[in-house]
Write an enzyme that holds these catalytic residues in place. Structure first.
Site, PDB file in Angstrom:
ATOM      1  N   ASP A   1       0.796  -1.227   0.000  1.00  0.00           N
ATOM      2  CA  ASP A   1       0.000   0.000   0.000  1.00  0.00           C
ATOM      3  C   ASP A   1       0.829   1.279   0.000  1.00  0.00           C
ATOM      4  OD1 ASP A   1      -3.152  -0.915   1.422  1.00  0.00           O
ATOM      5  OD2 ASP A   1      -1.657  -2.227   0.592  1.00  0.00           O
TER       6      ASP A   1
ATOM      7  N   GLU B   1      -3.947  -7.448  13.108  1.00  0.00           N
ATOM      8  CA  GLU B   1      -3.440  -7.260  11.758  1.00  0.00           C
ATOM      9  C   GLU B   1      -1.985  -6.796  11.760  1.00  0.00           C
ATOM     10  OE1 GLU B   1      -4.709  -4.722   7.760  1.00  0.00           O
ATOM     11  OE2 GLU B   1      -5.389  -4.081   9.734  1.00  0.00           O
TER      12      GLU B   1
END
Length: 853
Positions: free
Chosen positions: A588, A819
């Site tokens: 990302d 995460e």
């Protein structure tokens, strides 16, 4: 973004860190839809159902001819439209899932399962139009009633997830909703007289851990168990308000399983109510039940279902109320229309003491296999063992089955005659593990390779089944849509503007990590003879599909020469991003060249291509194929592994660090600007470039810098290896007491927001998938003869210990795996939770099980 097809590659939200306030949603953010249904209010609620349209593959092809641009319909545009048809055309090769090893007993054994990971307990079959079942309950938060059903972070549970799950016929889950504690157990069996796929049972134990026994006995639990037919077949309710030990709830018939019955048994005194509905839109079940409760409650003042059904109902909801603590068993038996169905005997075997015995035996088998598969008993303490078991159980329990059609974006300016800006992929099934049941309950291509590193060690047939489904999604050009949003339930969790998949976008081909592992272990004779044969058959058929996938990367992501690659899709025109994101890389917002252009060379993609070329070469060697393709794979692997070329392209000789190459300057910043829109003055952050960019190495030390190290390209006696170890161990760069951070503290982009609404993601936080690959490399170099062997071993031992300790500590403090982990705040878990996708790799770290390099 420019080009119309350069959108978000991974629709990942940035959930707040534990204990922090959630951020305000904004239109510009990549955010998951959080389906918070709100409290149950006793008011009139209008229940709406949506009409859905399905298109066959032939219709998809035909509609492609009618795609046109807003500018008219020139020959060039019609040629482009015909080209677009290829995007929704399957690769003309034998399908993976047609292999005999995926038919017969194997297929039937996986027919039923907990394959609806987006809900707290959901059961379905691996078929497009399935009978589905699930659980809801009423929870109380801040004095208000809430209906629990869909997994969502806003529910604020202390913990939930599968503590045990074998991926096939058994699972046990613990859910703590405020003071209410639920344990759900799932069991499946194929008995004499069963229909296709066999029978299954659910046991629900519920108690209130915050109340004394006397107080709990005065409290009612309201559970809602439902059964629905996606195909629309009629379900027949057997009404009864009071239950004494057991009763038949419902009957019906399904074309695959035959006649069926749903039974309830309990030793507790239960009160029950029901409702029946007619709709094919199962993703609205929560609203359906919540609205019915609200309407009936407004009329009567009672929070219960109305004991009424719509005509020809294909959904039945059973409200079961009981004093706490309470336990109930629900048994589904199939094939009840056969003469030898033995219904009563089969129901007895799935309830009561028989079910207790079976669940205990399955739990013992699971724990014994867990210890055997991963061999961690003497490597970690008991707390870590329990956390590793939960990681495995959650990963297997999160496997889902989806069926539907991906929506494929048309280029900017193109629309169909009906105004739609997308084409539909062909109807397809996907059997897949999911990263997170609350935030990402669907298939992600780059996550799947990491998932399967764990799953193959547990059950290699399930692993191949999952990978086979993914490979069957390859189109004629070799492209795979990297995020799979198939079916109404999956779509209900994603904002509409983020649903479209873009055929120019890639994703790291991590499935080659798994394939390298399988090939290596077949050579080491790690499998039984039967498993080895099935893996060989699988790889033989996969070879064509993998070759098409490889070729897609090798043509669409190519740089200016044949040995350089870059992730296409970065926005070269943006003025809002501090550093234009490289979403297709999976990393990302990890910083790349400040000004994207086609001169870029991306180090990580080069290394992924080397992995892929080596795998394709190995598969070719396995079957001794003698074609030009094998020579091409061999030649490409040799070129990409050439240490001198790698260093010439990506190495900084001074620091010994590897970097991307591109048009770059570090002199960029975000600055507030006032923009007038009519009479309104708005403030927004705009990027300013203070120095002209130039072609150079991009000096951001982080995960990308370590890719040649992770892939084992660096010779064990090279001075570059010493420099890599120094970068890893330096606290000013990557090293922390909780794992390796994603970006060096010395980077100008470290922990910087990318836009006003886009906080740092891969700009410092600790990610377990990358730490696992780095640990794997440290383990590799600690066993290679060379001057840095001992140093690699010491770093390996220290990093492994820190990662395990931090993940396990967070698990016990918060009830979840996360995460990512906060390198600035004592390694605290942050992002999505539970995240038992690649964070489950902590189990392989405990087991010291790494792919060979």
């Amino acid at each position: 973004m420019s080009g119309g097809s350069r959108r978000t590659t991974r629709i990942r939200p940035k959930p707040p860190a534990s204990g922090s306030e959630p951020e305000r949603p904004s239109a510009g953010r990549r955010r998951e839809r959080n389906r918070d249904h709100g409290p149950i209010r006793l008011m009139n609620v209008r229940i709406c159902t949506l009409l859905g349209l399905g298109f066959g593959f032939l219709a998809l092809l035909l509609v492609g001819f009618f795609v046109y641009s807003s500018g008219g319909g020139s020959e060039e545009e019609l040629a482009e439209a015909r080209k677009l048809m290829r995007v929704v055309t399957p690769l003309p090769a034998p399908k993976m899932m047609d292999l005999p090893q995926f038919q017969g007993e194997h297929k039937e054994s996986l027919y039923w399962g907990t394959y609806r990971p987006n809900v707290y307990l959901g059961i379905r079959a691996r078929t497009p139009k399935s009978l589905i079942a699930g659980l809801m309950w009423i929870g109380i938060k801040d004095g208000q009633y809430f209906l629990r059903h869909v997994c969502q972070d806003s529910d604020g549970f202390s913990t939930y997830g599968w503590t045990d799950h074998n991926g096939r016929d058994y699972g046990r889950q613990k859910i703590v909703d405020q003071g209410l504690s639920l344990t759900t157990s799932f069991l499946k069996e194929k008995g004499h007289g069963s229909g296709y796929g066999g029978d299954w049972a659910v046991r629900i134990n519920v108690q209130n851990e915050k109340l004394s026994l006397e107080e709990a006995e005065l409290t009612n639990a309201h559970l809602f168990f439902y059964l629905a037919d996606e195909g629309g077949s009629i379900l027949n309710v057997v009404p009864r308000k009071l239950f004494n030990k057991g009763a038949l709830l419902a009957t019906g018939s399904h074309k695959e399983v035959g006649g069926w019955e749903l039974h309830l048994k309990s030793l507790d005194n239960l009160e029950a109510h029901h409702a029946g509905f007619r709709t094919r839109h199962m993703h609205n079940l929560t609203e359906l039940v919540q609205g019915t409760l609200a309407v009936y409650g407004r009329r009567t003042g009672q929070l219960q279902l109305p004991d009424a059904s719509e005509e020809s109902s294909n959904i039945l909801i059973f409200q079961i109320s009981a004093k706490l603590p309470s336990s109930l068993d629900i048994a589904f038996v199939s094939g009840t229309n056969s003469k030898s169905s033995r219904i009563e005997e089969r129901v007895d075997s799935l309830t009561g003491t028989a079910l207790t015995s079976q669940l205990k035996r399955k739990q013992e088998e699971f724990e014994e296999k867990y210890l055997t598969c991963f061999n961690i008993k003497d490597k970690v303490d008991s707390e870590a063992m329990a956390a590793g078991k939960a990681a495995l159980g959650n990963l297997l329990g999160g496997i889902g089955y989806f069926y539907g059609q991906s929506k494929i974006s048309l280029p900017k300016g193109f629309k169909q005659k009906d105004g739609k800006d997308f084409l539909l992929y062909w109807p397809a099934a996907l059997f897949t593990a999911v990263p997170s049941r609350s935030f990402f309950p669907r298939g992600f291509l780059w996550d799947e390779g990491f998932h399967q590193l764990i799953i193959w060690r547990w059950d290699v047939k399930i692993c191949m089944d999952i990978v086979g489904h993914w490979l069957d999604l390859i189109n004629i050009d070799g492209w795979i849509p990297r995020e799979q949003i198939l079916g109404a339930e999956a779509l209900s969790k994603v904002p509409e503007e983020y649903v479209l998949q873009h055929p120019s976008n890639g994703n790291p081909p991590t499935l080659f990590l798994l394939l390298r592992d399988l090939i290596s272990n077949t050579r080491m004779k790690s499998f039984s003879e039967k498993e080895n044969d099935e893996i060989n058959v699988f790889l033989s058929r996969a070879y064509i599909r993998l070759g098409a996938w490889f070729n897609w990367f090798n043509t669409t992501q190519l740089g200016k020469d044949t040995s350089n690659f870059y992730w296409h899709g970065r926005d070269e025109k943006t003025t809002k991003e501090l550093n234009p994101k490289t979403l297709t890389s999976g990393l990302d917002d990890y910083p790349r060249a400040s000004h994207p252009n086609d001169d870029e060379r991306h180090l990580d993609l080069r290394c992924w291509m080397l992995l892929a070329a080596n795998c394709m070469r190995s598969i070719g060697e396995l079957f001794e194929t003698k074609t030009s393709l094998e020579k091409d794979y061999h030649g490409m692997a040799e070129k990409l592994s050439n240490f001198e070329i790698l260093n010439k392209m990506h190495l900084d000789d001074v620091s010994g660090a590897y970097f991307d190459f591109g048009n770059h300057t570090g002199k960029v910043r975000l600055r507030w600007h006032e923009i007038r829109d009519g009479d309104i003055v708005k403030r927004e952050l705009v990027r300013e470039t203070l120095q002209k960019p130039q072609l150079s190495l991009v000096p951001h030390v982080g995960y990308v810098s370590l890719f040649p190290f992770m892939m084992g390209i660096i010779p064990p006696n090279s001075w570059v290896l010493e420099k890599q170890l120094e970068i890893i161990s330096n606290r000013s760069t990557l090293w922390t007491d909780y794992g390796l951070r994603s970006l060096s503290k010395t980077s100008s982009i470290y922990m910087k927001r990318n836009t006003e609404h886009d906080p740092p993601y891969w700009r410092g936080s600790i990610w377990i998938n990358m730490n696992y690959l780095i640990l794997s490399a440290l383990h590799h170099y600690s066993q290679e003869n060379g001057p840095y062997r001992d140093r690699a071993y010491l770093l390996y031992r220290d990093l492994r210990s820190k990662l395990i300790r931090n993940i396990v500590r967070n698990y016990y403090e918060t009830g979840f795996l996360w995460e990512q982990y906060d390198q600035k705040n004592r390694g605290k878990g942050k992002g999505a939770r539970p995240f038992t996708g690649w964070t489950s790799l902590v189990l392989l770290i405990m087991a010291e099980a790494y792919p060979s390099l």
